[in-house]
Design a protein around this motif. Structure first.
Motif, mmCIF file in Angstrom:
data_model
loop_
_atom_site.group_PDB
_atom_site.id
_atom_site.type_symbol
_atom_site.label_atom_id
_atom_site.label_comp_id
_atom_site.label_asym_id
_atom_site.label_seq_id
_atom_site.Cartn_x
_atom_site.Cartn_y
_atom_site.Cartn_z
ATOM 1 N N MET A 1 112.512 120.523 85.567
ATOM 2 C CA MET A 1 114.210 121.374 85.120
ATOM 3 C C MET A 1 114.727 120.232 85.068
ATOM 4 O O MET A 1 114.954 118.988 85.297
ATOM 5 N N LEU A 2 115.536 121.029 83.457
ATOM 6 C CA LEU A 2 115.689 119.526 82.821
ATOM 7 C C LEU A 2 117.536 119.841 83.151
ATOM 8 O O LEU A 2 117.681 121.512 82.108
ATOM 9 N N SER A 3 118.150 118.965 82.817
ATOM 10 C CA SER A 3 119.697 119.406 83.688
ATOM 11 C C SER A 3 120.630 118.441 82.550
ATOM 12 O O SER A 3 120.437 117.041 82.505
ATOM 13 N N ALA B 1 126.662 118.320 71.152
ATOM 14 C CA ALA B 1 125.870 117.142 71.552
ATOM 15 C C ALA B 1 125.321 117.329 72.726
ATOM 16 O O ALA B 1 125.507 118.088 73.528
ATOM 17 N N PHE B 2 124.418 116.782 73.651
ATOM 18 C CA PHE B 2 123.785 116.835 75.114
ATOM 19 C C PHE B 2 123.590 116.043 75.290
ATOM 20 O O PHE B 2 122.543 114.878 74.629
ATOM 21 N N GLU B 3 123.422 115.276 76.275
ATOM 22 C CA GLU B 3 123.336 114.436 77.423
ATOM 23 C C GLU B 3 122.384 115.102 78.916
ATOM 24 O O GLU B 3 122.722 115.418 79.493
ATOM 25 N N ILE B 4 121.858 114.088 79.345
ATOM 26 C CA ILE B 4 121.157 114.352 80.789
ATOM 27 C C ILE B 4 121.667 114.244 81.665
ATOM 28 O O ILE B 4 122.307 112.812 82.121
ATOM 29 N N THR B 5 122.077 115.255 82.368
ATOM 30 C CA THR B 5 122.875 114.754 83.441
ATOM 31 C C THR B 5 121.247 114.410 85.075
ATOM 32 O O THR B 5 121.862 114.227 86.077
ATOM 33 N N GLY B 6 119.708 114.913 85.062
ATOM 34 C CA GLY B 6 119.295 115.191 86.172
ATOM 35 C C GLY B 6 117.834 115.352 85.449
ATOM 36 O O GLY B 6 117.989 116.159 84.692
ATOM 37 N N MET C 1 113.105 105.784 80.098
ATOM 38 C CA MET C 1 111.796 106.046 80.527
ATOM 39 C C MET C 1 111.902 104.995 81.621
ATOM 40 O O MET C 1 112.656 104.254 81.354
ATOM 41 N N VAL C 2 111.458 105.130 82.921
ATOM 42 C CA VAL C 2 111.459 104.479 83.555
ATOM 43 C C VAL C 2 110.154 104.967 84.511
ATOM 44 O O VAL C 2 109.717 106.054 84.884
ATOM 45 N N ASP C 3 108.900 103.856 84.514
ATOM 46 C CA ASP C 3 107.877 103.972 85.006
ATOM 47 C C ASP C 3 107.095 105.585 84.557
ATOM 48 O O ASP C 3 106.715 105.994 85.320
ATOM 49 N N GLY C 4 107.477 105.638 83.033
ATOM 50 C CA GLY C 4 106.855 106.570 83.092
ATOM 51 C C GLY C 4 107.715 108.132 83.054
ATOM 52 O O GLY C 4 106.918 109.246 82.401
ATOM 53 N N LYS C 5 108.488 108.419 83.062
ATOM 54 C CA LYS C 5 109.559 109.782 83.394
ATOM 55 C C LYS C 5 110.943 108.898 83.186
ATOM 56 O O LYS C 5 111.590 108.187 83.082
ATOM 57 N N ILE C 6 111.501 110.418 83.182
ATOM 58 C CA ILE C 6 113.102 110.555 82.214
ATOM 59 C C ILE C 6 113.906 109.914 83.156
ATOM 60 O O ILE C 6 114.187 110.236 84.394
ATOM 61 N N ASN C 7 114.525 108.843 82.362
ATOM 62 C CA ASN C 7 115.848 107.939 83.319
ATOM 63 C C ASN C 7 117.178 108.664 82.886
ATOM 64 O O ASN C 7 118.129 109.325 83.469
ATOM 65 N N SER C 8 117.434 108.441 81.312
ATOM 66 C CA SER C 8 118.544 109.853 81.214
ATOM 67 C C SER C 8 118.882 109.732 79.921
ATOM 68 O O SER C 8 117.073 109.240 79.291
ATOM 69 N N GLY C 9 119.643 110.457 78.874
ATOM 70 C CA GLY C 9 118.898 109.829 77.619
ATOM 71 C C GLY C 9 120.121 111.110 76.902
ATOM 72 O O GLY C 9 121.415 111.623 77.457
ATOM 73 N N THR C 10 120.264 111.005 75.603
ATOM 74 C CA THR C 10 121.342 111.049 74.847
ATOM 75 C C THR C 10 120.879 111.280 73.460
ATOM 76 O O THR C 10 120.175 110.993 72.997
#
Length: 218
Positions: free
Chosen positions: A144-146, A130-135, A79-88
């Motif tokens: 919208m989560l990709s 597996a799921f990896e966040i792209t944006g 998380m950056v500034d309360g928002k999702i930045n990345s994740g797996t």
């Protein structure tokens, strides 16, 4: 009389099938894999609470539906500034459960075993997905989560709407209900995308999913 009975059953099957299709959620936008989101140096790490995180699923066929859950094996949200930045996330495919019939019912074990077999997800060879966040993006007032979803060594990028709350060191990510087309991950059993002679014995390619992830600050 025999023809009339056959006609009645045919109509009933069509009605059930049409109703199932009508009730299904929108398919996630699916395309080629993308680069995973880069974690910023300032990101705060949140670790998934696997006991409070789950994936609900539903499958469709002409005669009805089955539903159940799959567990998340582990996961991280940055998380950056309360928002999702990345994740797996890793998804435990051995945890597939069927919930629309009692566990003691012999057909529960039969269906669960079939889903884990090589016909479907082949969990012996592929115990994890597996799921990896792209944006993340905004569209029509929704977040919208990709991310790249890997099943059975096949990877596609999917985009679906989510709600994210961040309160007192706990992040809860909840998706809207959406579907994926299993044929795009080479899950072939009973699929009209691969077989032409199934008649009414086919199983719909669409799998309905709803994801809930609860993560706490590391």
């Amino acid at each position: 009389m025999k023809k009339r009975i056959v006609a009645i059953f045919t109509i009933a099957t069509l009605v059930i099938s049409a109703t199932g299709c009508k009730d299904k959620a929108k398919e996630a936008d699916t395309k080629a894999p993308e680069e995973a989101a880069t974690t910023k140096a300032s990101a705060e790490k949140y670790t998934a609470n696997v006991s409070e995180s789950t994936i609900a699923w539903k499958g469709f066929k002409p005669t009805g539906t089955h539903n159940g859950t799959i567990s998340i094996e582990n996961g991280v949200l940055n998380m950056v500034d309360g928002k999702i930045n990345s994740g797996t996330f890793l998804i435990d495919m051995n945890s597939i459960e069927v919930l629309d019939m009692p566990k003691e019912n012999e057909y529960n074990a039969k269906l669960t075993g079939h889903l884990k077999s090589a016909d479907f997800f082949d969990v012996e060879k592929h115990p994890s997905a597996a799921f990896e966040i792209t944006g993340l993006s905004e569209a029509e007032g929704k977040t919208m989560l990709s991310g790249n979803l890997t099943l059975k060594e096949t990877k596609n990028n999917v985009t679906f709407p989510v709600t994210v709350t961040n309160t007192d060191g706990t992040v809860i990510l909840t998706s809207e209900t959406f579907t994926i087309d299993r044929s795009k991950w080479n899950v072939k059993y009973g699929s009209k995308s691969f077989f032409d002679d199934l008649g009414d014995k086919f199983i719909n390619d669409d799998i309905e999913l709803k994801i809930t992830v609860k993560a706490t600050k590391y």
